[in-house]
Design a protein around this motif. Sequence first.
Motif, PDB file in Angstrom:
ATOM      1  N   LEU A 107     -11.414 -16.151   4.224  1.00 50.97           N
ATOM      2  CA  LEU A 107     -10.033 -15.686   4.300  1.00 50.97           C
ATOM      3  C   LEU A 107      -9.953 -14.486   5.227  1.00 50.97           C
ATOM      4  O   LEU A 107     -10.722 -13.542   5.089  1.00 50.97           O
ATOM      5  CB  LEU A 107      -9.538 -15.270   2.914  1.00 50.97           C
ATOM      6  N   ASP A 108      -9.014 -14.542   6.161  1.00 52.05           N
ATOM      7  CA  ASP A 108      -8.753 -13.360   6.982  1.00 52.05           C
ATOM      8  C   ASP A 108      -7.483 -12.687   6.449  1.00 52.05           C
ATOM      9  O   ASP A 108      -6.818 -13.209   5.557  1.00 52.05           O
ATOM     10  CB  ASP A 108      -8.635 -13.718   8.467  1.00 52.05           C
ATOM     11  N   LYS A 109      -7.176 -11.523   7.003  1.00 51.45           N
ATOM     12  CA  LYS A 109      -6.031 -10.763   6.482  1.00 51.45           C
ATOM     13  C   LYS A 109      -4.721 -11.525   6.645  1.00 51.45           C
ATOM     14  O   LYS A 109      -3.836 -11.427   5.798  1.00 51.45           O
ATOM     15  CB  LYS A 109      -5.939  -9.392   7.160  1.00 51.45           C
ATOM     16  N   GLN A 110      -4.586 -12.281   7.708  1.00 48.47           N
ATOM     17  CA  GLN A 110      -3.351 -13.029   7.929  1.00 48.47           C
ATOM     18  C   GLN A 110      -3.146 -14.077   6.822  1.00 48.47           C
ATOM     19  O   GLN A 110      -2.036 -14.227   6.311  1.00 48.47           O
ATOM     20  CB  GLN A 110      -3.383 -13.704   9.299  1.00 48.47           C
ATOM     21  N   GLU A 111      -4.207 -14.771   6.437  1.00 48.48           N
ATOM     22  CA  GLU A 111      -4.097 -15.777   5.375  1.00 48.48           C
ATOM     23  C   GLU A 111      -3.758 -15.123   4.034  1.00 48.48           C
ATOM     24  O   GLU A 111      -2.888 -15.603   3.304  1.00 48.48           O
ATOM     25  CB  GLU A 111      -5.409 -16.563   5.242  1.00 48.48           C
ATOM     26  N   VAL A 116       0.089 -13.587  -0.306  1.00 48.69           N
ATOM     27  CA  VAL A 116       0.550 -12.439  -1.096  1.00 48.69           C
ATOM     28  C   VAL A 116       2.056 -12.256  -0.906  1.00 48.69           C
ATOM     29  O   VAL A 116       2.793 -12.019  -1.879  1.00 48.69           O
ATOM     30  CB  VAL A 116      -0.231 -11.155  -0.731  1.00 48.69           C
ATOM     31  N   LYS A 117       2.529 -12.393   0.308  1.00 53.74           N
ATOM     32  CA  LYS A 117       3.961 -12.257   0.582  1.00 53.74           C
ATOM     33  C   LYS A 117       4.761 -13.314  -0.186  1.00 53.74           C
ATOM     34  O   LYS A 117       5.777 -13.008  -0.809  1.00 53.74           O
ATOM     35  CB  LYS A 117       4.218 -12.380   2.082  1.00 53.74           C
ATOM     36  N   THR A 120       4.539 -12.587  -4.082  1.00 55.73           N
ATOM     37  CA  THR A 120       5.331 -11.432  -4.513  1.00 55.73           C
ATOM     38  C   THR A 120       6.822 -11.747  -4.442  1.00 55.73           C
ATOM     39  O   THR A 120       7.579 -11.312  -5.311  1.00 55.73           O
ATOM     40  CB  THR A 120       5.003 -10.163  -3.702  1.00 55.73           C
ATOM     41  N   LYS A 121       7.241 -12.517  -3.459  1.00 52.02           N
ATOM     42  CA  LYS A 121       8.665 -12.891  -3.388  1.00 52.02           C
ATOM     43  C   LYS A 121       9.045 -13.788  -4.554  1.00 52.02           C
ATOM     44  O   LYS A 121      10.123 -13.644  -5.125  1.00 52.02           O
ATOM     45  CB  LYS A 121       8.977 -13.566  -2.059  1.00 52.02           C
ATOM     46  N   ILE A 122       8.170 -14.714  -4.904  1.00 50.08           N
ATOM     47  CA  ILE A 122       8.459 -15.589  -6.041  1.00 50.08           C
ATOM     48  C   ILE A 122       8.490 -14.773  -7.333  1.00 50.08           C
ATOM     49  O   ILE A 122       9.394 -14.930  -8.152  1.00 50.08           O
ATOM     50  CB  ILE A 122       7.421 -16.730  -6.131  1.00 50.08           C
ATOM     51  N   LYS A 123       7.517 -13.888  -7.508  1.00 51.21           N
ATOM     52  CA  LYS A 123       7.445 -13.095  -8.740  1.00 51.21           C
ATOM     53  C   LYS A 123       8.603 -12.118  -8.871  1.00 51.21           C
ATOM     54  O   LYS A 123       8.991 -11.766  -9.979  1.00 51.21           O
ATOM     55  CB  LYS A 123       6.126 -12.318  -8.800  1.00 51.21           C
ATOM     56  N   THR A 124       9.175 -11.661  -7.755  1.00 46.83           N
ATOM     57  CA  THR A 124      10.254 -10.668  -7.812  1.00 46.83           C
ATOM     58  C   THR A 124      11.621 -11.268  -7.500  1.00 46.83           C
ATOM     59  O   THR A 124      12.576 -10.525  -7.293  1.00 46.83           O
ATOM     60  CB  THR A 124       9.978  -9.500  -6.833  1.00 46.83           C
ATOM     61  N   ARG A 125      11.729 -12.589  -7.497  1.00 45.32           N
ATOM     62  CA  ARG A 125      13.011 -13.205  -7.118  1.00 45.32           C
ATOM     63  C   ARG A 125      14.143 -12.813  -8.053  1.00 45.32           C
ATOM     64  O   ARG A 125      15.289 -12.776  -7.640  1.00 45.32           O
ATOM     65  CB  ARG A 125      12.883 -14.705  -6.983  1.00 45.32           C
ATOM     66  N   ASP A 126      13.831 -12.526  -9.324  1.00 43.18           N
ATOM     67  CA  ASP A 126      14.876 -12.107 -10.253  1.00 43.18           C
ATOM     68  C   ASP A 126      15.279 -10.653 -10.052  1.00 43.18           C
ATOM     69  O   ASP A 126      16.304 -10.220 -10.567  1.00 43.18           O
ATOM     70  CB  ASP A 126      14.419 -12.319 -11.703  1.00 43.18           C
ATOM     71  N   ASP A 127      14.476  -9.897  -9.321  1.00 38.44           N
ATOM     72  CA  ASP A 127      14.770  -8.503  -9.033  1.00 38.44           C
ATOM     73  C   ASP A 127      14.356  -8.203  -7.587  1.00 38.44           C
ATOM     74  O   ASP A 127      13.351  -7.523  -7.343  1.00 38.44           O
ATOM     75  CB  ASP A 127      14.028  -7.596 -10.019  1.00 38.44           C
ATOM     76  N   PRO A 128      15.107  -8.727  -6.615  1.00 38.69           N
ATOM     77  CA  PRO A 128      14.704  -8.619  -5.212  1.00 38.69           C
ATOM     78  C   PRO A 128      14.684  -7.197  -4.650  1.00 38.69           C
ATOM     79  O   PRO A 128      14.141  -6.972  -3.575  1.00 38.69           O
ATOM     80  CB  PRO A 128      15.745  -9.470  -4.472  1.00 38.69           C
ATOM     81  N   ASP A 129      15.247  -6.246  -5.381  1.00 41.46           N
ATOM     82  CA  ASP A 129      15.258  -4.862  -4.890  1.00 41.46           C
ATOM     83  C   ASP A 129      13.976  -4.110  -5.207  1.00 41.46           C
ATOM     84  O   ASP A 129      13.815  -2.962  -4.799  1.00 41.46           O
ATOM     85  CB  ASP A 129      16.462  -4.112  -5.464  1.00 41.46           C
ATOM     86  N   VAL A 134       3.343  -5.383   0.891  1.00 41.13           N
ATOM     87  CA  VAL A 134       2.419  -6.500   1.094  1.00 41.13           C
ATOM     88  C   VAL A 134       1.185  -6.045   1.879  1.00 41.13           C
ATOM     89  O   VAL A 134       0.052  -6.390   1.513  1.00 41.13           O
ATOM     90  CB  VAL A 134       3.128  -7.677   1.801  1.00 41.13           C
ATOM     91  N   ASP A 135       1.382  -5.260   2.923  1.00 36.99           N
ATOM     92  CA  ASP A 135       0.237  -4.793   3.713  1.00 36.99           C
ATOM     93  C   ASP A 135      -0.679  -3.900   2.871  1.00 36.99           C
ATOM     94  O   ASP A 135      -1.905  -3.991   2.973  1.00 36.99           O
ATOM     95  CB  ASP A 135       0.704  -4.048   4.966  1.00 36.99           C
ATOM     96  N   GLY A 136      -0.084  -3.054   2.034  1.00 37.16           N
ATOM     97  CA  GLY A 136      -0.885  -2.201   1.153  1.00 37.16           C
ATOM     98  C   GLY A 136      -1.692  -3.024   0.155  1.00 37.16           C
ATOM     99  O   GLY A 136      -2.858  -2.727  -0.115  1.00 37.16           O
TER     100      GLY A 136
END
Length: 190
Positions: A107-111, A116-117, A120-129, A134-136
């Motif tokens: 796995l490279d950082k891009q993969e 991860v992006k 995290t979007k799926i996990k936070t979809r109920d609270d998008p704010d 992601v880079d961190g």
Amino acid sequence: MGQRPSNLDKEVTLQHMQGLYLKFATDCPSGNLHLHEFKKIFGINSKSTEEESAFMDNVFRSFDTNHDGHLDFMEYVAAIHLVLRGKLEDKLRWSFKVYDRNGNGCLDKQEVRHIVKIITKIKTRDDPDVPVDVDGICDRIFDSVDKNKDSQITLEEFMEGAEKDPWVLEQLKLDIGPCDWFIDQNEKKP
């Protein structure tokens, strides 16, 4: 690596799994499940986010073990069993395969950043704010897991990193509540 207890409040029963097998037989009389059918079964449609659709593309690819562009019944059964009842070690191996988009075994950082992006979007979809760095997250994963600092994570490093650090495990495993999701989907049926 031992099996860690799951956070699930509900358990997927044999009856639930039989429902999935019946759905396969009904929706795929040819005996082959294609990507668009796979997405339909898992509730991905025109209202789904781009991230959800991309995630399901990666999941489908990871289950298509013979790379023929569809899942046969055995691939489907193996996929359902792994996601709903699999051991943590097997789920981590599968997670690695989903992350490894080019299939080179590292796995490279891009993969890692890509998945991860999406997660995290799926996990936070109920609270998008909710702010998400992601880079961190990717930098911390690589700092913790990439032992030889070659900017690539091998399967061995992936497994060891997840085993040693609960935060890394939480970031790397692709467990976004599939059992609860599946039960919720079954309860929505007319």
